[in-house]
Design an enzyme around this catalytic site. Sequence first.
Site, short mmCIF file in Angstrom:
data_model
loop_
_atom_site.label_atom_id
_atom_site.label_comp_id
_atom_site.label_asym_id
_atom_site.label_seq_id
_atom_site.Cartn_x
_atom_site.Cartn_y
_atom_site.Cartn_z
CB THR A 45 34.51 27.42 16.30
OG1 THR A 45 35.36 26.65 15.45
CG2 THR A 45 34.86 27.15 17.75
CB THR A 46 31.32 31.55 16.45
OG1 THR A 46 32.71 31.87 16.35
CG2 THR A 46 30.63 32.64 17.24
CE1 TYR A 118 41.88 13.72 22.30
CE2 TYR A 118 41.49 11.89 20.81
CZ TYR A 118 41.79 12.36 22.07
OH TYR A 118 42.00 11.46 23.09
CE1 TYR A 143 39.69 28.68 12.09
CE2 TYR A 143 37.71 27.36 12.35
CZ TYR A 143 38.56 28.33 12.82
OH TYR A 143 38.29 28.95 14.00
NE ARG A 148 38.09 27.66 18.95
CZ ARG A 148 37.26 27.60 19.99
NH1 ARG A 148 36.95 26.43 20.52
NH2 ARG A 148 36.74 28.70 20.50
CE LYS A 171 37.93 31.67 11.20
NZ LYS A 171 36.76 31.13 11.93
CB ILE A 216 35.96 34.37 9.17
CG1 ILE A 216 35.98 34.11 7.67
CG2 ILE A 216 34.80 33.62 9.83
CD1 ILE A 216 36.07 32.65 7.29
#
Length: 303
Positions: A45-46, A118, A143, A148, A171, A216
């Site tokens: 994502t980052t 989504y 994850y 999100r 994560k 992380i």
Amino acid sequence: MKLQGAFTAMITPMKSDGSVDYDGLRENVRFQLKEGIDGLVPLGTTAETPTLDERPGEEEDKIIQIVMDEVHSFESKNGKKIPVILGAGSNNTKDAVAYCERAKKFGADAALVVTPYYNKPSKEGIYQHFAAVSKTGIPILVYNIQGRTGVNITTDTLARIAELPNIAGVKEASGNISQMMEVIASIKSKKRDFAVLSGDDALTLPLISLGGDGIISVVSNLAPSIVSKMAHKALEGNFDEAREIHYRLLPFFKAAFVDGNPSSIKYAMNVKKMPAGPCRLPLVEVAPEAKKIIEKALADCNL
């Protein structure tokens, strides 16, 4: 392979025209390795991955190749293994499988696969998604980040997933300490090699104290040696020193997300003259008030 310590969720540095700064990426990777980070996580994502060109030979492939080249060069000179966990998530299971296969092809040590976002799949849908990616043969780090994705991976579902082949750990970015304790108590206690890594810098110390394995980190883009030291002191049971570092960094843990990620950490890196540059739309530069908060936190934390 044991996933333990501090892993950097790497930004993708950009030039002023919005193109990827590959030289800057190489500089950032070398900085991470020199500063003693335990592992790297590109294309998460980052990294603004949804905005990157994923066609063969284009931006994503070039980013992966640079990271792998630098890591292999470092390993050959220093004899130290540096795991690369490659972002491989999608809300389309077919694409997630392809990304995991790509990670395996490039020689990554594991693939980071987020809950399908989504779509909001059922528990069974989540399980089947991870069953599909587990068949690729590369270790999978699940994850979980409901903020999100819109869907939480409940502990009972994660326990089922953990029994699949090639599931290396999770994560945990749910922000729910109670759930993290459940994961450690009901899954990690039975599977000692199941890694439980924090996805939130501010929860690194609490999670390790409860039996977790590390972080992380977003903050380690800027301060890898300090974040790594905190994680290792905690893993060694030296909680006095780990707590001291935690509270030193706490203002920046907050500031690094004050106006979104990676917009906030990129601004901080730009302030410190590190390769970062702008974000790609729909992300934009942080607001003026956020800039003040980030600058103050950098000063207060002596970064």
